[in-house]
Motif scaffolding. Structure first.
Motif, PDB file in Angstrom:
ATOM      1  N   ASN A   1       0.842  -1.192   0.000  1.00  0.00           N
ATOM      2  CA  ASN A   1       0.000   0.000   0.000  1.00  0.00           C
ATOM      3  C   ASN A   1       0.876   1.240   0.000  1.00  0.00           C
ATOM      4  O   ASN A   1       1.901   1.293   0.683  1.00  0.00           O
ATOM      5  CB  ASN A   1      -0.912   0.026   1.239  1.00  0.00           C
ATOM      6  CG  ASN A   1      -2.149  -0.828   1.042  1.00  0.00           C
ATOM      7  OD1 ASN A   1      -2.990  -0.529   0.204  1.00  0.00           O
ATOM      8  ND2 ASN A   1      -2.248  -1.905   1.794  1.00  0.00           N
ATOM      9  N   PHE A   2       0.444   2.260  -0.754  1.00  0.00           N
ATOM     10  CA  PHE A   2       1.216   3.488  -0.829  1.00  0.00           C
ATOM     11  C   PHE A   2       1.001   4.397   0.382  1.00  0.00           C
ATOM     12  O   PHE A   2       1.736   5.356   0.567  1.00  0.00           O
ATOM     13  CB  PHE A   2       0.856   4.265  -2.102  1.00  0.00           C
ATOM     14  CG  PHE A   2       1.695   3.878  -3.278  1.00  0.00           C
ATOM     15  CD1 PHE A   2       3.068   3.770  -3.181  1.00  0.00           C
ATOM     16  CD2 PHE A   2       1.109   3.606  -4.496  1.00  0.00           C
ATOM     17  CE1 PHE A   2       3.840   3.401  -4.261  1.00  0.00           C
ATOM     18  CE2 PHE A   2       1.873   3.235  -5.587  1.00  0.00           C
ATOM     19  CZ  PHE A   2       3.239   3.133  -5.467  1.00  0.00           C
ATOM     20  N   TRP A   3       0.018   4.098   1.199  1.00  0.00           N
ATOM     21  CA  TRP A   3      -0.301   5.026   2.275  1.00  0.00           C
ATOM     22  C   TRP A   3       0.449   4.725   3.575  1.00  0.00           C
ATOM     23  O   TRP A   3       0.585   5.605   4.429  1.00  0.00           O
ATOM     24  CB  TRP A   3      -1.809   5.009   2.559  1.00  0.00           C
ATOM     25  CG  TRP A   3      -2.384   3.655   2.859  1.00  0.00           C
ATOM     26  CD1 TRP A   3      -2.994   2.812   1.987  1.00  0.00           C
ATOM     27  CD2 TRP A   3      -2.399   2.977   4.126  1.00  0.00           C
ATOM     28  NE1 TRP A   3      -3.383   1.654   2.614  1.00  0.00           N
ATOM     29  CE2 TRP A   3      -3.029   1.735   3.937  1.00  0.00           C
ATOM     30  CE3 TRP A   3      -1.928   3.310   5.400  1.00  0.00           C
ATOM     31  CZ2 TRP A   3      -3.214   0.824   4.965  1.00  0.00           C
ATOM     32  CZ3 TRP A   3      -2.109   2.388   6.432  1.00  0.00           C
ATOM     33  CH2 TRP A   3      -2.755   1.183   6.210  1.00  0.00           C
ATOM     34  N   PHE A   4       0.961   3.505   3.754  1.00  0.00           N
ATOM     35  CA  PHE A   4       1.509   3.109   5.046  1.00  0.00           C
ATOM     36  C   PHE A   4       2.777   3.896   5.391  1.00  0.00           C
ATOM     37  O   PHE A   4       2.850   4.567   6.427  1.00  0.00           O
ATOM     38  CB  PHE A   4       1.797   1.601   5.046  1.00  0.00           C
ATOM     39  CG  PHE A   4       2.392   1.108   6.337  1.00  0.00           C
ATOM     40  CD1 PHE A   4       1.694   1.208   7.524  1.00  0.00           C
ATOM     41  CD2 PHE A   4       3.660   0.544   6.363  1.00  0.00           C
ATOM     42  CE1 PHE A   4       2.230   0.746   8.710  1.00  0.00           C
ATOM     43  CE2 PHE A   4       4.207   0.081   7.538  1.00  0.00           C
ATOM     44  CZ  PHE A   4       3.494   0.189   8.720  1.00  0.00           C
ATOM     45  N   VAL A   5       3.800   3.828   4.542  1.00  0.00           N
ATOM     46  CA  VAL A   5       5.051   4.546   4.817  1.00  0.00           C
ATOM     47  C   VAL A   5       4.841   6.060   4.820  1.00  0.00           C
ATOM     48  O   VAL A   5       5.364   6.747   5.716  1.00  0.00           O
ATOM     49  CB  VAL A   5       6.140   4.128   3.802  1.00  0.00           C
ATOM     50  CG1 VAL A   5       7.388   4.986   3.960  1.00  0.00           C
ATOM     51  CG2 VAL A   5       6.494   2.663   3.989  1.00  0.00           C
TER      52      VAL A   5
ATOM     53  N   GLN B   1       7.579   4.561  -1.824  1.00  0.00           N
ATOM     54  CA  GLN B   1       6.747   4.945  -0.689  1.00  0.00           C
ATOM     55  C   GLN B   1       7.446   6.010   0.162  1.00  0.00           C
ATOM     56  O   GLN B   1       6.815   6.978   0.601  1.00  0.00           O
ATOM     57  CB  GLN B   1       6.426   3.716   0.158  1.00  0.00           C
ATOM     58  CG  GLN B   1       5.664   2.640  -0.582  1.00  0.00           C
ATOM     59  CD  GLN B   1       5.498   1.383   0.243  1.00  0.00           C
ATOM     60  OE1 GLN B   1       5.819   1.330   1.418  1.00  0.00           O
ATOM     61  NE2 GLN B   1       4.979   0.331  -0.385  1.00  0.00           N
ATOM     62  N   PHE B   2       8.758   5.833   0.389  1.00  0.00           N
ATOM     63  CA  PHE B   2       9.478   6.783   1.239  1.00  0.00           C
ATOM     64  C   PHE B   2       9.563   8.166   0.593  1.00  0.00           C
ATOM     65  O   PHE B   2       9.398   9.190   1.274  1.00  0.00           O
ATOM     66  CB  PHE B   2      10.880   6.269   1.537  1.00  0.00           C
ATOM     67  CG  PHE B   2      11.762   7.293   2.205  1.00  0.00           C
ATOM     68  CD1 PHE B   2      11.602   7.582   3.548  1.00  0.00           C
ATOM     69  CD2 PHE B   2      12.722   7.994   1.483  1.00  0.00           C
ATOM     70  CE1 PHE B   2      12.387   8.543   4.169  1.00  0.00           C
ATOM     71  CE2 PHE B   2      13.524   8.945   2.087  1.00  0.00           C
ATOM     72  CZ  PHE B   2      13.353   9.226   3.437  1.00  0.00           C
ATOM     73  N   VAL B   3       9.840   8.217  -0.713  1.00  0.00           N
ATOM     74  CA  VAL B   3       9.984   9.512  -1.387  1.00  0.00           C
ATOM     75  C   VAL B   3       8.677  10.295  -1.321  1.00  0.00           C
ATOM     76  O   VAL B   3       8.665  11.499  -1.001  1.00  0.00           O
ATOM     77  CB  VAL B   3      10.438   9.308  -2.841  1.00  0.00           C
ATOM     78  CG1 VAL B   3      10.364  10.622  -3.615  1.00  0.00           C
ATOM     79  CG2 VAL B   3      11.855   8.764  -2.875  1.00  0.00           C
TER      80      VAL B   3
END
Length: 440
Positions: A16-20, A109-111
């Motif tokens: 999922n893109f929202w977690f990080v 995700q982090f970026v």
């Protein structure tokens, strides 16, 4: 059960893109509370000799933070757009099942989270500025984050460009498959020992008298908690034999297992079925937690798309065959776990579908062979991969499975290939594979 559910939950979070991004934004919120307090505690002394990082006026400080926040929100939008383009290219070129591999990448995700977190940090610090209080340490930190964002953006563009390269995609899928093999089959197999099979200790007339148990769930069987099912069978004093294995699609109301003895199973059928439903995980898609064929199918899908007339990328397909040959060679050296469990008294309580090397070999090569008509290079590479696998075999039945595939490839080639020299090349590779099998 907790370990299986945790593994599936962790996999869902990673894809999922929202977690990080949420974690990074929360960290930014904490920082935006802590650093103003540090400013109030130490004052301006720490930045006295670093005038280029200190701000004398409140208006200037507000302008700096507003500019950084607005710019980084814009860059976050650009980052999101680039990511969506990467997802689109991945879907169209390699197949929709490769999306999870792309989405699981922590750099993407982090970026995205970094830009959102830095913008959030600046907006909150902006609210703390007063005429008599300018949080210079907090502002200096925002400036450092902004400078770092330029380097992160450059690295992100490079990373996206690298990720959509076919060799990188294949390598990532291959790494996932190797990891799944190592986690599901961690033990080395002894040489020459036959594989384990369903126990002969099942009750007499089990297949004839066992009671069929149904499930109320519909979807892909993602995982089974063996310990919970063993406890259920022991508590009910029954033997459970499961029809499906992780990766199978089940339909609510269909048979998922058989139970024996029939009298006990019939009397407690509802309780047993409820216990089974609690002990199995069903979802709308397959996952690699207990389903190794899912990872194999991803490499096969890339190969089949590469061989299709619309794409016609022969070398990508051949690379997938090479990777499958290497992964199955690793699998051939691993011990397959038992597919039965007993209670503390040694009574058999639980049986499920066994994982067999032949099944994984079929999943890897059947579809590729069937779609390789009149393609000499594919036949040659399949035989070379089978020869590689033959050199790592440790079980007699696995050698028979590999030999069967060698025969099928040769037979199909003879039906579709006309050129005698091409047939000679195929016969030569076939002989190499047979020689390796004979040494086993």
């Amino acid at each position: 059960m907790q370990s299986v559910r945790l593994a599936n939950a962790w996999l869902a979070l990673r894809t999922n893109f929202w977690f990080v991004p949420i974690l990074t934004v929360m960290a930014a919120l904490v920082a935006s509370i802590v650093f103003p307090e540090i400013d109030r505690f130490i004052g301006d002394n720490i930045l006295r000799d670093l005038r280029f990082l200190s701000t004398a006026e409140a208006n200037s400080a507000q302008t700096i933070l507003s500019t950084i926040a607005g710019s980084l929100i814009t860059i976050a939008g650009v980052t999101f757009s680039i990511t969506v383009v990467g997802l689109t290219l991945t879907t169209s070129q390699f197949g929709p099942r490769l999306l999870n591999t792309f989405m699981r990448d922590t750099v993407n995700q982090f970026v995205l989270g970094y830009y959102l977190a830095t913008a959030s940090y600046c907006l909150i610090i902006l609210q703390t500025i007063r005429e008599d209080f300018i949080p210079n340490v907090s502002i200096a930190l925002a400036i450092i984050f902004a400078i770092m964002s330029f380097f992160i953006l450059i690295y992100f563009i490079h990373h996206i460009a690298s990720m959509i390269k076919v060799d990188v995609v294949i390598a990532q899928v291959d790494d996932n498959l190797k990891h799944t093999i190592s986690s599901m089959f961690p033990e080395e197999a002894p040489r020459g020992q036959p594989g384990r099979s369903v126990s002969d200790d099942l009750p007499e007339h089990f297949e004839r008298d066992a009671i069929a148990l149904s499930t109320q769930k519909t979807g892909y069987l993602q995982g089974m908690d063996i310990e919970s099912l063993l406890w259920l069978a022991t508590e009910q004093d029954i033997v459970l034999s499961f029809v499906d294995k992780p990766g199978s699609y089940i339909v609510g109301g269909s048979t998922i297992a058989f139970a024996w003895p029939p009298q006990t199973a019939m009397a407690n059928a509802k309780d047993i079925e409820a216990g089974i439903d609690r002990a199995v995980i069903v979802g709308y898609e397959r996952t690699p937690t207990q389903d190794m064929e899912y990872c194999i199918d991803q490499l096969v899908e890339i190969a089949l798309r590469a061989f299709s007339p619309g794409i016609n990328d022969l070398f990508t397909g051949l690379s997938c065959i090479d990777r499958l040959g290497g992964d199955l060679s690793l699998l051939a050296t691993r011990q397959f776990p038992e597919n039965e469990r007993r209670d503390s008294d040694g009574n058999i309580r639980l049986v499920w579908s066994a994982s067999r090397f032949e099944g994984f070999l079929d999943a890897a090569f059947n579809s590729i062979r069937q779609n390789a008509a009149q393609n000499v290079a594919v036949y040659v590479r399949l035989l070379e991969a089978l020869r590689t696998i033959a050199n790592h075999l440790r079980r007699p039945e696995d050698a028979l499975a590999v030999k069967k595939h060698v025969v099928m490839v040769e037979r199909m080639a003879q039906q579709h290939i006309i050129e005698p020299h091409d047939l000679e090349d195929i016969q030569e590779r076939k002989q190499w594979a047979v020689t390796s099998l004979n040494r086993f």
